[in-house]
Design a protein around this motif. Structure first.
Motif, PDB file in Angstrom:
ATOM      1  N   UNK A 111      35.804  30.258  38.559  1.00 27.56           N
ATOM      2  CA  UNK A 111      36.394  31.549  38.170  1.00 27.56           C
ATOM      3  C   UNK A 111      35.470  32.282  37.204  1.00 27.56           C
ATOM      4  N   UNK A 112      35.565  33.573  37.232  1.00 26.89           N
ATOM      5  CA  UNK A 112      34.844  34.393  36.258  1.00 26.89           C
ATOM      6  C   UNK A 112      35.764  34.567  35.040  1.00 26.89           C
ATOM      7  N   UNK A 113      35.850  33.527  34.224  1.00 30.77           N
ATOM      8  CA  UNK A 113      36.862  33.496  33.164  1.00 30.77           C
ATOM      9  C   UNK A 113      36.595  34.531  32.083  1.00 30.77           C
ATOM     10  N   UNK A 114      35.349  34.892  31.855  1.00 33.93           N
ATOM     11  CA  UNK A 114      35.056  35.801  30.745  1.00 33.93           C
ATOM     12  C   UNK A 114      35.545  37.222  31.022  1.00 33.93           C
ATOM     13  N   UNK A 157      38.173  37.677  33.205  1.00 32.51           N
ATOM     14  CA  UNK A 157      39.565  37.510  33.630  1.00 32.51           C
ATOM     15  C   UNK A 157      40.369  36.954  32.451  1.00 32.51           C
ATOM     16  N   UNK A 158      40.941  37.834  31.666  1.00 37.64           N
ATOM     17  CA  UNK A 158      41.652  37.397  30.458  1.00 37.64           C
ATOM     18  C   UNK A 158      42.905  36.591  30.763  1.00 37.64           C
ATOM     19  N   UNK A 159      43.402  36.697  31.972  1.00 37.65           N
ATOM     20  CA  UNK A 159      44.582  35.928  32.368  1.00 37.65           C
ATOM     21  C   UNK A 159      44.332  34.423  32.270  1.00 37.65           C
ATOM     22  N   UNK A 160      43.082  33.998  32.443  1.00 35.80           N
ATOM     23  CA  UNK A 160      42.746  32.570  32.419  1.00 35.80           C
ATOM     24  C   UNK A 160      42.507  32.041  31.007  1.00 35.80           C
ATOM     25  N   UNK A 201      49.193  25.087  38.370  1.00 35.39           N
ATOM     26  CA  UNK A 201      49.958  25.571  39.521  1.00 35.39           C
ATOM     27  C   UNK A 201      50.799  26.785  39.135  1.00 35.39           C
ATOM     28  N   UNK A 202      51.451  26.716  37.964  1.00 38.70           N
ATOM     29  CA  UNK A 202      52.232  27.859  37.483  1.00 38.70           C
ATOM     30  C   UNK A 202      51.366  29.106  37.348  1.00 38.70           C
ATOM     31  N   UNK A 203      50.188  28.914  36.793  1.00 42.15           N
ATOM     32  CA  UNK A 203      49.296  30.038  36.553  1.00 42.15           C
ATOM     33  C   UNK A 203      48.877  30.694  37.864  1.00 42.15           C
ATOM     34  N   UNK A 204      48.625  29.883  38.887  1.00 46.27           N
ATOM     35  CA  UNK A 204      48.197  30.422  40.169  1.00 46.27           C
ATOM     36  C   UNK A 204      49.353  31.062  40.930  1.00 46.27           C
ATOM     37  N   UNK A 205      50.517  30.407  40.926  1.00 50.87           N
ATOM     38  CA  UNK A 205      51.638  30.866  41.745  1.00 50.87           C
ATOM     39  C   UNK A 205      52.346  32.083  41.165  1.00 50.87           C
ATOM     40  N   UNK A 206      52.286  32.249  39.850  1.00 48.35           N
ATOM     41  CA  UNK A 206      53.031  33.349  39.228  1.00 48.35           C
ATOM     42  C   UNK A 206      52.111  34.389  38.596  1.00 48.35           C
ATOM     43  N   UNK A 207      50.873  34.408  39.040  1.00 47.61           N
ATOM     44  CA  UNK A 207      49.891  35.322  38.445  1.00 47.61           C
ATOM     45  C   UNK A 207      50.330  36.779  38.549  1.00 47.61           C
ATOM     46  N   UNK A 208      50.690  37.221  39.757  1.00 49.74           N
ATOM     47  CA  UNK A 208      51.036  38.630  39.953  1.00 49.74           C
ATOM     48  C   UNK A 208      52.255  39.023  39.122  1.00 49.74           C
ATOM     49  N   UNK A 259      53.797  41.100  31.708  1.00 47.12           N
ATOM     50  CA  UNK A 259      53.231  40.917  30.375  1.00 47.12           C
ATOM     51  C   UNK A 259      51.847  41.536  30.309  1.00 47.12           C
ATOM     52  N   UNK A 260      51.443  41.987  29.134  1.00 47.40           N
ATOM     53  CA  UNK A 260      50.059  42.474  28.990  1.00 47.40           C
ATOM     54  C   UNK A 260      49.081  41.312  29.091  1.00 47.40           C
ATOM     55  N   UNK A 261      47.886  41.597  29.525  1.00 48.17           N
ATOM     56  CA  UNK A 261      46.861  40.553  29.618  1.00 48.17           C
ATOM     57  C   UNK A 261      46.590  39.988  28.231  1.00 48.17           C
ATOM     58  N   UNK A 262      46.504  38.674  28.100  1.00 49.66           N
ATOM     59  CA  UNK A 262      46.304  38.073  26.782  1.00 49.66           C
ATOM     60  C   UNK A 262      44.965  38.457  26.180  1.00 49.66           C
ATOM     61  N   UNK A 263      44.959  38.662  24.884  1.00 47.67           N
ATOM     62  CA  UNK A 263      43.743  39.041  24.169  1.00 47.67           C
ATOM     63  C   UNK A 263      43.088  37.813  23.552  1.00 47.67           C
ATOM     64  N   UNK A 264      41.843  37.978  23.130  1.00 48.47           N
ATOM     65  CA  UNK A 264      41.121  36.886  22.482  1.00 48.47           C
ATOM     66  C   UNK A 264      41.846  36.418  21.223  1.00 48.47           C
TER      67      UNK A 264
END
Length: 262
Positions: free
Chosen positions: A68-71, A73-76, A203-210, A216-221
């Motif tokens: 993944x391009x985690x940097x 993608x703040x969701x990760x 699994x939760x993160x992948x299945x409920x991403x949308x 919720x707003x995308x998580x910040x640093x």
């Protein structure tokens, strides 16, 4: 008038010792501690049951980063913070069990790092739970994930039970000195529980991403990686402060005894 009767205190000969043999010398050298990793002592299984899983979690972290391009993608980021702490806490525990027999001071310092790593894991876990599980009931967790959460919860409860009861060694002192005592089982249950927790959260993160991104707003640093890094810095400062105290107390005691003789 109510009266409170305090429990009777016991001496060292009245308490089941549980583990009778296999202790290393309390003033072992660092080399002796490293060699003891390959010798059967009452700490050997404790060391390996956390050392090997730390590399497993590191492998999972590297695989997560490469896939993944985690940097961008703040969701990760909550999961990234959580997974990083999963690598640290078993490694710190393994080192603590390895070098704790060097001296009384070394034992305290080793477990300062161990508990500090556990604190970091607790924070990383809390960040991931809040982001992924807080609205689970509202959004509906996928049915395939629920049994995995149950396994994690059951192992967490079993881990607490083993740590508190010191079973099975208290039932048969000496029988589980090298293999099978409660702290070893505590290690195994904790690591397997962390594995199930990681799989369920992934699994939760992948299945409920949308749904989560829409709700919720995308998580910040400052909500994810930042607190974990800040708490790590604070923990290191606390460890340094308490470690310095260990070296100053004996000097104080010697000065005090000298004044008494004078």
């Amino acid at each position: 008038m109510l009266s409170l009767k305090l429990p009777r205190l016991l001496n060292m000969h009245q308490v089941p010792k549980g583990i009778l043999f296999g202790y290393r010398h309390p003033k072992s050298s660092a080399a002796d501690c490293l060699v003891s990793v390959f010798q059967m002592t009452n700490e050997t299984v404790n060391i390996w049951t956390h050392f090997l899983p730390s590399w497993y979690f590191l492998w999972k972290l590297l695989a997560f980063l490469s896939a993944r391009d985690v940097w961008s993608d703040r969701y990760t980021w909550p999961f990234l913070a959580y997974l990083a702490t999963c690598c640290v806490y078993p490694l710190a525990s393994s080192f603590a069990h390895t070098f704790s027999s060097m001296s009384s001071r070394a034992r305290h310092i080793c477990y300062f790092f161990d508990y500090g790593a556990l604190a970091a894991y607790s924070l990383g876990e809390a960040k991931m739970q809040r982001q992924q599980l807080y609205l689970c009931e509202a959004s509906g967790c996928h049915e395939s994930v629920v049994p995995v959460h149950y396994r994690h919860t059951a192992l967490a409860l079993l881990t607490c039970f083993l740590f508190a009861t010191h079973l099975p060694e208290r039932l048969a002192p000496g029988l589980f000195d090298y293999v099978g005592h409660s702290h070893q089982l505590f290690h195994v249950c904790g690591i397997v529980g962390t594995h199930f927790q990681m799989e369920a959260l992934l699994a939760d993160m992948a299945q409920r991403r949308e749904w989560l991104l829409a709700a919720l707003p995308a998580p910040a640093f400052s909500q994810t990686l930042g607190p974990v890094l800040a708490s790590t810095a604070v923990n290191l400062l606390l460890i340094a402060a308490f470690s310095m105290t260990l070296y100053s107390v004996p000097k104080f005691s010697r000065r005090k005894s000298k004044h008494r003789r004078d």
